[in-house]
Design a protein around this motif. Structure first.
Motif: not given
Lengths: 767, 767
Positions: A107-135
């Protein structure tokens, strides 16, 4: 989910970073908690060949052995390498749309955003993904390694459609473990290691498997559990225990799935008290009854305690302020806290240096923990104590009849270095560990540790020096104690006689064996008897320390790196093309050893570690001489030169070294962050700030602060623990204040002048 | 067959040897001719697992490569080992009685007798063999490697029944080549090498196969032909080209079968001018039309010429006399004579040291050939000349910008040492080869060789010293030319500065570059231009030679092995258990290097090689000091100490060293003769006799003899070639005579007093 209200200085936003290659990003955003670390890889890739990252999880102390082969083998050579295992990525997930599975067809995958919050230890990520059937759909991930429960890694996946309405199936299963082929790219000298991991699925209500190594015979259990089990039940997909669910994505609707992933401690596979059946039994429980938010809150609360003790608040340079916190956060993520592990050169973020522990742990990283997380520091020193039997055996293998020799690089306590001139010959590791024990005891006043563990380490390492060194009879060294055939920190010079750093550190090792020996003779004579330490032996320690030979170039009036270092021709650093660095990858050792050229701080490390050894003039001469011949091919170098430049009031230079130190991984300055963080350098950035700019040091039986901030900064605030009291220190351009947050009043030194913290618990003083 | 009338001193009778293990016997009786060597193994064993010997044939220069792996790999490390191939045994034969084949079911075989006749080169052997069906017969074998045709190995098998009458079938075919697993047992540091040889049968009137290596891509043809073809025709047995014949054994009747076995020179497999088709074509001829006796006579005649030039006739100690001839015979069998090969450390008699050429060839064996077989000596030096391109490349790999560096161990001219501190760092190999060239030129007066080949070797090696050494500026060495980071002959000390031997030999290397440079400037200035040798460069050579630093211990008044050698503690030789020797197999290098302990003659080699360097008193001090710290773990050690003991008139000690040197392999004194002869030690026995007891040496532009025989001996007779004349020298307790056998009269020295051989061509003088 939770809202992020953390200030910027605790966040690492991908958009604000210099552009990096994918593997460096995986390292920078890696999550861990000292027990394990998980790289922030593309979650679709698992072990797939479709993608190009280096996904994986590293568990502290979980390694396999591979036989080392030598063209010529000698007695006492390390016979096995130890290699940390690159384990399946817990973040791995499979999507299926229109009958096409993302693990089978890319699947095509594109990193939209990443953010590490060192207070909570949470890694927040957004990926936009496209299936071979273009969904097209958007995947939002929140991941964290729990700091409340060392076994847990927690992930929330949220999916929303971008250009379609219809079903999507998510499948969450343990990825296959293929033949692992690991190359420590950061350590290009190392051969490729072929490790094969075995996995066994365990009958359990949740997908659980036992991973085992073939030669080291270690076993580990990993299990995953959906946190919203009311909507998602374990099932079998492809004959594998899995979770799987098909949901309809409608515009504006987000579907979320949260999982907890549990990782056991490593055990001996054939440990009769911990058979596979028991493993299975232990896995038959749900991992947790808590929700994602409950788990996160518990972890964040624990992390808050870390920041309360360990944060450094630097005002005046936001980039640096963020960079420092990033380093401290990664140090904390890297540090083993079970008394059976330490801190690897790359933390738990990558396969570099095979996951080995070096002197880096004690000399570059431990000070941070001693002053801010003393309990954790104790665990790190206990690891060395636990490996004393292996160190004793190692000394015998080198025909050293007394004492111990710690390994230059190791996971399990045995030597794993296959090139002894830049490995085993770095016997200074012994004195480094003893130095760390002494620092820990002096800073924490943990007399119980000294008695139970610390003094044994100090005595056994001191004994090595008496056995390995000898009393010189030649004219040049007559009456002195000399130590031949060693390699100092600078690996561009090997197997020399009387390496200054080694001799000075050995001298210290012997001296503290005397100091604590005399103390224990009064308080706990039974301990000396138990360790067979006699008055005669303490006298021997004392005599060797007093008469330790320290080479000095009388012509240049500098500390000499070894007996002959300054007699060699200078390496033509300026005319060596940039692509010929690091030299060790481009020149034969015989060539490198033939010249005066330093890989890293060596002799000047003693100027740093023993500031009272020399005058400012001496420091100036040493610094100028060695800086000119140092190429900083090691990431351990710049922090030390920076601290010394600061002491010499070369502000610009100190600042430049400091910036390079702090920002090394965030900017991938060495080009190999993809193989893992440079953990020692991160420790070095703490040393630079606190030992350097804040001027913290031990003085007599207390501490001293001699602060001097770069003109760019407005203030520096940090807390430390000292002898069971917590201090809050604020330094500005013009003043310093020290506040006693807890514990008893005491006296200390400001710019080497005694001051007392009394009942008002606060001192402020103009600088 | 022929009658043996050779005197005992030319024969090695098994019954007269101390009892040996089977593999040592295989080595002692190995046959060869410089092109190939064949171990004297049980002829039934082939590659069978039924027997326990180590059968095989070794062809000079026929090796395969295996990748060397390093735990840590560095730039410039040797990447391949070169391993001489252990080829099928040409002596292999199969007997079939009662349907049972000896290669399938073990036949009982007992060695009745073995005798090597060094005059004819024939190995005569008697075996009594019993089939599993209890049929007993006697096999008598005569084998020799032809000295008339380097390609031929010739065998006669004679069979007679002992307890039965009936048929026996003999089958002679090329044995299978299995996966070869070779371990150089004498060099226990070396890893096992797995080589796979391929074979292809070639369409030919006689059984012929092409053997090829996989990585070095070398090819070799071996073919065998029955010499009595009227009674034995090639056939196919087991799908293999073979000879096979069934004969009836009747009491008193002996059936004989003779074979010639031809071994080509190695070629590149893909050499387009020598394809397999051409190989096949070349093999389509009969090997020979001569009978066994004709072949033997031709070989014996050639061998007679060897003995005429090279024999040493020692009267008064028959054991020694025989032992010396055994050594000379083996040296001759070992020496490559095609200009593309040299003399391996084990000759062609075993797999030890992987068949590599070391400095042994030039420093320990070449003098024998220079003085007695100068044409062969030239071939051996040509081998080094042919490998100058590899040596040039090697210098560049070490970032040495000028000159060449010959490999420490090699077959094909590339470095094959995988442990550089005891390998590549022995850069003295350069000066050793230059020293040999100089000796060859001075002894032979072969100015053509000097011009075409020798001077290029001398200049290119001299250039290395200028580039690798440097002009010292430190107080201890100020104004001197120093050479750092080298290892001398003593491998128990490594990577030192100013190894005395290395510096003295480099000085000589530079001096002869000057000497011949000045000569050629007058006679062949075009040669200097071609080699780009300028007057300025010769001045540089001269200045470095004149100012070469030679470490000296002023306190002990001894030559110092290196800058710091005498400052180290002494290894407790006397209290080290015997089973801990050789030290290199029982101690880590760091441990060994930590002490003063010598594996072999190092600094005292210069006392030996440069007798005019020092007074008798100096020699005495050097000898006493270094003898006390030398453990002789190298077989190259005793000969040198023996010669020096002789010079010091320590007759008993000299004699003891000499006996140990001469008899080392015949008595398997080192316990590892099974892996092959100690060829350098054999050369050392010649050095001991001729350089030692006969006192032969170069003096000014001629030679000197200062003979002094041990009291046990009545006379010593030998011939040498000197500057195109052959001399016969006879030494007794009281007199010496020198007879000019051929060539022009000349002057020389007796006990350093000039004498002239004039027209009467004989000088006799009382001692």
């Amino acid at each position: 989910m939770i809202q992020m209200v953390t200030p910027d200085a605790f966040q690492i936003h991908l958009q604000k970073l210099p552009r990096q290659d994918e593997t460096a990003i995986e390292t920078i955003y890696a999550l861990g908690n000292g027990h394990f670390g998980v790289r922030a890889s593309n979650p679709l890739q698992g072990n797939s060949s479709h993608y190009h990252g280096q996904p994986g999880m590293f568990v502290n102390g979980f390694y396999d052995l591979t036989a080392l082969s030598y063209g010529e083998n000698y007695s006492g050579y390390a016979q096995h390498s130890q290699t940390i295992c690159q384990l399946p990525d817990p973040r791995f997930i499979i999507f299926e749309i229109d009958g096409i599975r993302s693990d089978e067809t890319p699947f095509d995958i594109k990193v939209v955003d990443k953010n590490l919050d060192m207070k909570t230890g949470v890694l927040f990520e957004i990926f936009d993904i496209q299936s071979p059937s273009n969904k097209q759909f958007r995947l939002t991930m929140q991941s964290f390694a729990s700091h409340a429960d060392a076994h847990l890694f927690v992930i929330n996946y949220s999916v929303s459609a971008l250009n379609f309405t219809g079903p999507i199936t998510i499948i969450k299963q343990h990825p296959y473990i293929d033949q692992q082929i690991q190359t420590s790219v950061d350590d290009m000298r190392a051969a490729q290691r072929d490790l094969t991991l075995d996995r066994t699925f365990i009958d359990s209500p949740i997908p659980t498997m036992l991973i085992s190594t073939r030669k080291s015979q270690l076993a580990l259990i990993v299990a995953q559990q959906a946190l919203n089990e009311n909507t998602m039940q374990p099932t079998i997909v492809d004959d594998l225990p899995s979770y799987s669910k098909t949901v309809d994505l409608t515009a504006g609707i987000t579907q979320s799935f949260a999982f907890a992933y549990a990782i056991s401690y490593p055990h001996q596979l054939l440990d009769t008290t911990l058979t596979q059946a028991e493993f299975a039994n232990s896995a038959k429980q749900r991992l947790t009854d808590q929700s994602f938010n409950e788990l996160l809150n518990a972890s964040t609360a624990q992390l808050a305690q870390f920041w309360q003790s360990s944060d450094i608040d630097l005002q005046g340079d936001p980039t640096l302020a963020q960079g420092i916190r990033f380093n401290l956060f990664h140090l904390y993520q890297a540090a083993g806290n079970d008394g059976r592990t330490s801190i690897a050169a790359k933390g738990l973020t990558g396969p570099g240096y095979e996951g080995h522990f070096f002197w880096d742990a004690e000399m570059f990283m431990l000070p941070f923990f001693i002053y801010t997380q003393p309990k954790l520091a104790k665990q790190l020193l206990l690891y060395r104590y636990q490996t004393l039997p292996q160190a004793r055996q190692r000394a015998r293998e080198l025909a050293v009849k007394n004492g111990v020799l710690f390994p230059w690089r190791t996971i399990n306590g045995e030597e794993a270095s296959s090139y002894y001139p830049a490995g085993t010959a770095q016997v200074h590791i012994n004195a480094d560990i003893a130095y760390a024990v002494d620092t820990y005891v002096r800073v924490t006043d943990d007399q119980d540790f000294l008695l139970q563990y610390g003094y044994e380490i100090i005595v056994q390492t001191a004994r090595f020096w008496l056995a390995y060194g000898h009393w010189a009879t030649d004219t040049a060294h007559a009456g002195k104690f000399v130590i031949d055939d060693v390699t100092g920190p600078d690996e561009y010079t090997a197997m020399v006689n009387n390496n200054y750093f080694t001799n000075r550190m050995a001298q210290n090792n012997l001296s503290i064996a005397v100091k604590y020996g005399k103390q224990l003779r009064h308080t706990h004579p039974e301990k000396l008897i138990a360790l067979d330490v006699t008055t005669a032996e303490i006298d021997q320690f004392n005599r060797a320390a007093d008469n330790m030979y320290l080479p000095f170039d009388t012509q240049r009036q500098i500390k000499m790196q070894d007996d002959v270092s300054t007699t060699k021709p200078l390496w033509p650093i300026k005319t060596t093309p940039r692509n010929q660095f690091p030299l060790l990858l481009h020149f034969h050792p015989m060539t490198i050893y033939h010249y005066q050229v330093n890989k890293q701080a060596d002799t000047v490390m003693t100027d740093f570690l023993f500031p009272n050894d020399q005058s400012a003039q001496q420091l100036r001469r040493d610094f100028d001489y060695y800086e000119a011949i140092t190429v900083h091919d090691s990431s351990l170098s710049r922090a030390i030169f920076g601290i010394l430049a600061h002491r010499l009031h070369q502000s610009d230079e100190a600042y430049r070294y400091f910036m390079e130190t702090v920002m090394m991984d965030l900017t991938n300055a060495q080009g190999n962050t993809g193989d893992g963080i440079h953990a020692a350098n991160m420790g070095g950035s703490w040393l630079s700030l606190i030992y350097g700019f804040a001027g913290l040091g031990l003085e007599k039986d207390s501490l001293n602060l001699s602060p001097e901030l770069p003109s760019e900064w407005t203030s520096l605030r940090f807390n430390i623990w000292f002898q069971n009291r917590q201090l809050a220190i604020t330094i500005t351009q013009s003043a310093i204040s020290v506040k006693l947050l807890s514990g008893e009043p005491f006296h200390f030194y400001l710019n080497h002048q005694p001051v007392s913290l009394t009942s008002d618990r606060l001192i402020s003083q103009l600088l």
